[in-house]
Enzyme design. Structure first.
Site: not given
Length: 359
Positions: A68, A76, A137, A167-168, A180, A261
């Site tokens: 991601d 990351r 994001r 996404k999403h 989440h 996801d």
């Protein structure tokens, strides 16, 4: 492929650490997943990351190797490169293109071939107050900006040999909670969903830019396609035949790869077991099942699909439709670029320049 190998191809998994230890090795041997997604826990330095990805490529059958890499809060690579800007800082298509080219080349040097990005959820000013974990994001402040800027980023990373995954779907921009933690109930009208949230997907799919899509965990109670499960609960979009098969595949005509996801998110595990969720997602039209942390959950999902295939609950024809999509996209995977830490330094410097220009 044997039936067991086909079932393994359906899984997009996470692994526990920065190397393939004995436990991870046993998991890879048992499941033979079609894809592996790395997280911050797996990425410690540049050479270690390339070594890990090369090892995964050697152990598995032409795997998707993803991450991601969005920038901003979801970066990351921040341990090994200059921190990258958040998508909402990008204001022009030229900057989105430059950003995508940097991300794409860096990922390919490190050994990746896929990126679970861009986020194309529409966060306009009326939605900016929601505490849904998506702040910063998403690209743009309107549906048109989201389509334009995310599209430029997507085209750029794919030009560099990295498969993108918008996404999403069908859109989390109006969700008021973070999937989440729990299942978002997105209380927008069907008109708003169609005219706002689906707009970027319609544009990108019709342009032929999209090779894979990630499906959200969300419910849309005011939308006609919303389904309920046998207990009367609102069915998450990631498990919904109406959202995946009727809307994305039918109305939009998308026949590329559909990835869920992470099925370990609270939105799913608070309402369904992993095995049940995997079967439901596949029945709904998903091709790959993301389980990104727990080894026990990965094994449980694999065993549930294997049992369902053996019993005929999942037919061989259904299994083969997903295998065909997976295999077709894998023929387009680019080989990694030569490992070049000096070039990664140069790309880090380009990130510095990009950050300076947009801030």
């Amino acid at each position: 492929m044997t039936i067991d190998q086909k079932i393994g191809q359906l899984f997009f998994v996470g692994i526990s650490g920065p190397q393939i230890d004995e436990q991870t090795s046993d998991l890879l041997t048992a499941v033979k997943p079609g894809g592996v997604c790395l997280f911050a826990r797996n990425i410690k330095d540049r050479s270690q990351t390339r070594s890990l990805l090369d090892s995964l490529r050697g152990r598995l059958d032409n795997p998707f190797l993803s991450v991601d890499q969005e920038g901003g809060l979801v970066d990351r690579l921040r341990r090994i490169m200059t921190p990258m800007p958040a998508a909402d800082k990008i204001k022009t298509a030229d900057d989105a293109d430059r950003f995508g080219r940097i991300v794409g080349e860096a990922l390919r040097i490190l050994g990746f071939n896929m990126d679970f990005a861009p986020v194309v959820d529409v966060i306009d000013p009326s939605r900016d107050r929601f505490n849904n974990g998506l702040h910063s994001r998403a690209f743009g402040k309107s549906k048109n900006e989201a389509a334009e800027l995310a599209g430029a980023f997507l085209d750029a990373i794919q030009h560099e040999g990295i498969i993108g995954c918008p996404k999403h779907f069908p859109g989390l921009g109006a969700s008021e909670v973070d999937s989440h933690k729990e299942l978002p109930t997105v209380s927008i009208s069907e008109t708003e969903l169609k005219e706002t949230d689906l707009h970027p997907y319609k544009n990108l799919v019709s342009a032929g830019s999209v090779k894979s899509v990630m499906i959200a965990h969300a419910a849309f109670p005011n939308v006609g396609l919303q389904e309920r499960d046998q207990n009367g609960k609102l069915l998450p979009s990631s498990l919904s035949p109406a959202i995946i098969s009727e809307l994305l595949r039918g109305e939009f005509g998308f026949d590329g790869l559909v990835v869920t996801d992470d099925l370990e998110m609270g939105a799913i595990v608070e309402n369904y077991g992993i095995g049940d969720a995997c079967k439901r997602a596949l029945a709904a039209g998903a091709d790959m099942l993301a389980i990104c942390a727990g080894e026990a959950a990965i094994r449980e999902g694999y065993e549930a699909i294997a049992a369902a295939v053996q019993s005929g609950e999942i037919t061989h024809e259904r299994l083969d439709r997903s295998i065909e999509r997976i295999s077709t996209l894998k023929t387009k995977l680019a080989e990694p670029l030569p490992f070049d830490t000096e070039r990664l330094d140069e790309l880090s410097n380009e990130i510095v320049e990009l950050n300076r220009r947009i801030n």
